[in-house]
Design a protein around this motif. Sequence first.
Motif, PDB file in Angstrom:
ATOM      1  N   ALA A  53      12.816  -0.405   4.533  1.00 43.37           N
ATOM      2  CA  ALA A  53      11.588  -0.844   3.859  1.00 43.37           C
ATOM      3  C   ALA A  53      11.648  -2.321   3.495  1.00 43.37           C
ATOM      4  N   SER A  54      12.850  -2.800   3.218  1.00 44.02           N
ATOM      5  CA  SER A  54      13.040  -4.203   2.834  1.00 44.02           C
ATOM      6  C   SER A  54      13.222  -5.117   4.035  1.00 44.02           C
ATOM      7  N   ARG A  55      13.273  -4.528   5.232  1.00 46.81           N
ATOM      8  CA  ARG A  55      13.529  -5.274   6.467  1.00 46.81           C
ATOM      9  C   ARG A  55      14.851  -6.040   6.375  1.00 46.81           C
ATOM     10  N   THR A  56      15.816  -5.360   5.795  1.00 47.18           N
ATOM     11  CA  THR A  56      17.169  -5.901   5.689  1.00 47.18           C
ATOM     12  C   THR A  56      18.105  -4.951   6.436  1.00 47.18           C
ATOM     13  N   GLU A  57      19.409  -5.067   6.185  1.00 51.44           N
ATOM     14  CA  GLU A  57      20.348  -4.260   6.959  1.00 51.44           C
ATOM     15  C   GLU A  57      21.359  -3.554   6.066  1.00 51.44           C
ATOM     16  N   MET A  58      21.850  -2.435   6.562  1.00 51.36           N
ATOM     17  CA  MET A  58      22.840  -1.629   5.860  1.00 51.36           C
ATOM     18  C   MET A  58      24.102  -1.547   6.703  1.00 51.36           C
ATOM     19  N   MET A  59      25.244  -1.767   6.060  1.00 52.50           N
ATOM     20  CA  MET A  59      26.533  -1.570   6.721  1.00 52.50           C
ATOM     21  C   MET A  59      27.224  -0.380   6.063  1.00 52.50           C
ATOM     22  N   ILE A  60      27.678   0.559   6.876  1.00 55.61           N
ATOM     23  CA  ILE A  60      28.372   1.737   6.373  1.00 55.61           C
ATOM     24  C   ILE A  60      29.872   1.514   6.500  1.00 55.61           C
ATOM     25  N   ASP A  61      30.552   1.482   5.372  1.00 57.91           N
ATOM     26  CA  ASP A  61      32.001   1.285   5.345  1.00 57.91           C
ATOM     27  C   ASP A  61      32.670   2.639   5.577  1.00 57.91           C
ATOM     28  N   LEU A  62      33.382   2.761   6.685  1.00 59.42           N
ATOM     29  CA  LEU A  62      33.985   4.046   7.071  1.00 59.42           C
ATOM     30  C   LEU A  62      35.403   4.225   6.545  1.00 59.42           C
ATOM     31  N   LEU A  63      35.762   3.459   5.535  1.00 61.73           N
ATOM     32  CA  LEU A  63      37.084   3.569   4.928  1.00 61.73           C
ATOM     33  C   LEU A  63      37.370   5.012   4.525  1.00 61.73           C
ATOM     34  N   GLU A  64      38.474   5.571   5.045  1.00 64.27           N
ATOM     35  CA  GLU A  64      38.942   6.925   4.722  1.00 64.27           C
ATOM     36  C   GLU A  64      37.957   8.029   5.130  1.00 64.27           C
ATOM     37  N   CYS A  65      37.046   7.738   6.047  1.00 67.75           N
ATOM     38  CA  CYS A  65      36.151   8.782   6.554  1.00 67.75           C
ATOM     39  C   CYS A  65      36.839   9.550   7.682  1.00 67.75           C
ATOM     40  N   THR A  66      36.770  10.853   7.630  1.00 65.49           N
ATOM     41  CA  THR A  66      37.301  11.680   8.704  1.00 65.49           C
ATOM     42  C   THR A  66      36.316  11.679   9.874  1.00 65.49           C
ATOM     43  N   PRO A  67      36.780  12.019  11.077  1.00 66.15           N
ATOM     44  CA  PRO A  67      35.848  12.130  12.199  1.00 66.15           C
ATOM     45  C   PRO A  67      34.712  13.115  11.920  1.00 66.15           C
ATOM     46  N   GLU A  68      35.026  14.167  11.178  1.00 67.01           N
ATOM     47  CA  GLU A  68      34.002  15.156  10.848  1.00 67.01           C
ATOM     48  C   GLU A  68      32.902  14.539   9.984  1.00 67.01           C
ATOM     49  N   LYS A  69      33.305  13.706   9.028  1.00 70.29           N
ATOM     50  CA  LYS A  69      32.305  13.060   8.173  1.00 70.29           C
ATOM     51  C   LYS A  69      31.493  12.038   8.967  1.00 70.29           C
ATOM     52  N   ALA A 104      30.734  12.174  12.031  1.00 73.27           N
ATOM     53  CA  ALA A 104      29.787  12.912  12.874  1.00 73.27           C
ATOM     54  C   ALA A 104      28.526  13.303  12.111  1.00 73.27           C
ATOM     55  N   GLN A 105      28.638  13.428  10.786  1.00 71.43           N
ATOM     56  CA  GLN A 105      27.483  13.798   9.958  1.00 71.43           C
ATOM     57  C   GLN A 105      26.562  12.623   9.681  1.00 71.43           C
ATOM     58  N   ILE A 106      27.048  11.395   9.919  1.00 71.46           N
ATOM     59  CA  ILE A 106      26.298  10.227   9.434  1.00 71.46           C
ATOM     60  C   ILE A 106      26.016   9.201  10.533  1.00 71.46           C
ATOM     61  N   ILE A 107      25.949   9.641  11.770  1.00 69.21           N
ATOM     62  CA  ILE A 107      25.750   8.688  12.867  1.00 69.21           C
ATOM     63  C   ILE A 107      24.275   8.588  13.286  1.00 69.21           C
ATOM     64  N   HIS A 108      23.373   9.094  12.450  1.00 65.19           N
ATOM     65  CA  HIS A 108      21.960   9.149  12.826  1.00 65.19           C
ATOM     66  C   HIS A 108      21.137   8.025  12.197  1.00 65.19           C
ATOM     67  N   PHE A 109      21.769   6.892  11.909  1.00 63.04           N
ATOM     68  CA  PHE A 109      21.044   5.742  11.361  1.00 63.04           C
ATOM     69  C   PHE A 109      21.073   4.632  12.417  1.00 63.04           C
ATOM     70  N   PRO A 110      20.060   4.550  13.268  1.00 61.98           N
ATOM     71  CA  PRO A 110      20.133   3.681  14.450  1.00 61.98           C
ATOM     72  C   PRO A 110      20.305   2.202  14.154  1.00 61.98           C
ATOM     73  N   ASN A 111      19.786   1.713  13.051  1.00 68.14           N
ATOM     74  CA  ASN A 111      19.884   0.285  12.758  1.00 68.14           C
ATOM     75  C   ASN A 111      21.076  -0.066  11.866  1.00 68.14           C
ATOM     76  N   ALA A 112      21.811   0.930  11.409  1.00 67.65           N
ATOM     77  CA  ALA A 112      22.957   0.680  10.531  1.00 67.65           C
ATOM     78  C   ALA A 112      24.133   0.130  11.334  1.00 67.65           C
ATOM     79  N   ILE A 113      24.967  -0.648  10.649  1.00 67.48           N
ATOM     80  CA  ILE A 113      26.207  -1.160  11.224  1.00 67.48           C
ATOM     81  C   ILE A 113      27.351  -0.301  10.690  1.00 67.48           C
ATOM     82  N   TYR A 114      28.164   0.232  11.581  1.00 70.90           N
ATOM     83  CA  TYR A 114      29.272   1.099  11.196  1.00 70.90           C
ATOM     84  C   TYR A 114      30.562   0.280  11.207  1.00 70.90           C
ATOM     85  N   CYS A 115      31.186   0.155  10.031  1.00 78.31           N
ATOM     86  CA  CYS A 115      32.344  -0.719   9.880  1.00 78.31           C
ATOM     87  C   CYS A 115      33.647   0.070   9.839  1.00 78.31           C
TER      88      CYS A 115
END
Length: 213
Positions: free
Chosen positions: A101-117, A119-130
């Motif tokens: 809504a703000s026309r800005t960007e979101m970065m998702i910090d994957l620190l200590e995320c398991t592969p299972e987690k 897999a639950q959060i890969i549906h944000f097409p414009n997000a940056i996965y770190c």
Amino acid sequence: MKLQIAIDRVSLEQAELLTRKLAPHADIIEAGTSLIKDYGFQALERLKAAAGAAKLLGDAKTIDEGAYEFRQGYKHKADLLTVMGASSVETLQTCYAVAEASRTEMMIDLLECTPEKVAQIIHFPNAIYCLHTSVDQGASANPNQEVLAFKKAFPTVQRIAIAGGINLQTLAGMAEADPEIVIVGSAIVKKEDPVSAAKQFRKVMQETCKYSM
């Protein structure tokens, strides 16, 4: 490939000075988590004014109250904000909605995320996965392989960043993986001549990009 320079664990005055010096050599200037904890989101406005054409990321590491924290961060001039991948899916959805809504960007910090987690959060097409190796854990042993493995496991993710102990040698070896953003902190900011260090990283990055084409 973009260069994000992380500024952290310094005074706000030092951060502002470093931002002015380093912004011409960076795509993104990061206001690190400790800097935000010390001075609050309001400090982002001063750093944004010093950043020139470079974008400003606030490493808020939001894990709850996503809408409030993201609105505050963007209100104080951040171009990007971070949310922890370990937070609830609802928090991530809320942060993403505010960013879009703000026309800005979101970065998702994957620190200590398991592969299972992940897999639950890969549906944000414009997000940056770190992909992030923590300071306490030390440097990533092989960032090139880390990014390649992530791409193989999650091929639908288009935007990838990597952070954690990146140096000139490991950067030079990332031609194959070619992440969107490489995040460098101490290897630039803690050097006696940070500007010269940033120029070296930029040079290696330009050469690496040529090799990856």
